[in-house]
Enzyme design. Structure first.
Site, PDB file in Angstrom:
ATOM      1  CB  ILE A   1       0.619   7.943   5.777  1.00  0.00           C
ATOM      2  CG1 ILE A   1       1.536   9.145   5.999  1.00  0.00           C
ATOM      3  CG2 ILE A   1      -0.381   7.810   6.925  1.00  0.00           C
ATOM      4  CD1 ILE A   1       0.821  10.483   6.004  1.00  0.00           C
TER       5      ILE A   1
ATOM      6  N   GLY B   1       1.375   3.649  -3.282  1.00  0.00           N
ATOM      7  CA  GLY B   1       0.493   4.731  -3.700  1.00  0.00           C
ATOM      8  C   GLY B   1      -0.043   5.581  -2.570  1.00  0.00           C
ATOM      9  CG  HIS B   2      -2.178   5.824   1.440  1.00  0.00           C
ATOM     10  ND1 HIS B   2      -1.921   6.118   2.754  1.00  0.00           N
ATOM     11  CD2 HIS B   2      -3.418   6.297   1.197  1.00  0.00           C
ATOM     12  CE1 HIS B   2      -2.965   6.718   3.289  1.00  0.00           C
ATOM     13  NE2 HIS B   2      -3.885   6.842   2.361  1.00  0.00           N
ATOM     14  CG  PHE B   3      -0.126   9.827   0.497  1.00  0.00           C
ATOM     15  CD1 PHE B   3      -1.178   9.935  -0.393  1.00  0.00           C
ATOM     16  CD2 PHE B   3      -0.401   9.782   1.853  1.00  0.00           C
ATOM     17  CE1 PHE B   3      -2.487  10.027   0.074  1.00  0.00           C
ATOM     18  CE2 PHE B   3      -1.710   9.864   2.322  1.00  0.00           C
ATOM     19  CZ  PHE B   3      -2.754   9.987   1.431  1.00  0.00           C
TER      20      PHE B   3
ATOM     21  CG  PHE C   1      -0.441  -0.316   2.507  1.00  0.00           C
ATOM     22  CD1 PHE C   1       0.241   0.624   3.251  1.00  0.00           C
ATOM     23  CD2 PHE C   1      -0.602  -1.595   3.035  1.00  0.00           C
ATOM     24  CE1 PHE C   1       0.749   0.316   4.497  1.00  0.00           C
ATOM     25  CE2 PHE C   1      -0.106  -1.915   4.285  1.00  0.00           C
ATOM     26  CZ  PHE C   1       0.584  -0.962   5.021  1.00  0.00           C
TER      27      PHE C   1
END
Length: 153
Positions: free
Chosen positions: A65, A58-60, A55
């Site tokens: 986070i 793309g986050h971020f 994850f």
């Protein structure tokens, strides 16, 4: 809950044992081990958050986070450990029925060690129920809230 000043957490259930209780697998198994457990009451899990988590792509980008919904999911998985060890629930699937009063207090970033506690509050007709979840990093509250579940055949 354990903090960094405490001795290293013991392992009550390994990730292999977790996989025997929960249907989740990589990349969605969000608990590394269970470090405390009282049958039919609560469980405490541990998640080592690394930059290798899918994850974070793309986050971020540039400021990773952990998504809050995944912290709640990790809490629910710890709650699943409590449920799936009850004789009447062993052959059922526990799914989310709702969440209430969820608050996020600080971000979770790579390198953090999440301590996840799920406490069983109520079960009705061996079908639906509620748990209280609390997640901490270094003794600081990260997330808390109530999780409702339903058991399906």
């Amino acid at each position: 809950m354990p903090t960094l000043t405490d001795s290293p957490p013991t392992t009550v259930l390994t990730v292999t044992e977790l996989q025997q209780l929960l249907p989740h697998r990589y990349p969605f198994l969000l608990v590394d081990r269970i470090i405390d457990y009282v049958p039919e009451k609560y469980a405490v899990g541990l998640k080592n958050v690394t930059i290798n988590e899918p994850f974070f792509q793309g986050h971020f980008p540039g400021r990773p986070i952990m998504p809050g919904v995944l912290i709640v999911e990790a809490l629910a998985q710890v709650g699943g450990v409590v449920l799936m060890q009850m004789n009447w629930a062993k052959d059922k699937l526990s799914v989310f029925a709702g969440i209430d009063k969820v608050r996020f207090r600080r971000p979770v970033v790579p390198g953090d060690q999440l301590i996840l506690r799920a406490e069983l509050l109520v079960v009705k007709q061996q079908r639906i129920g509620k748990m209280q979840g609390r997640a901490e990093v270094n003794g600081q509250l990260v997330c808390e809230g109530e999780m409702m579940f339903s058991l399906v055949d």
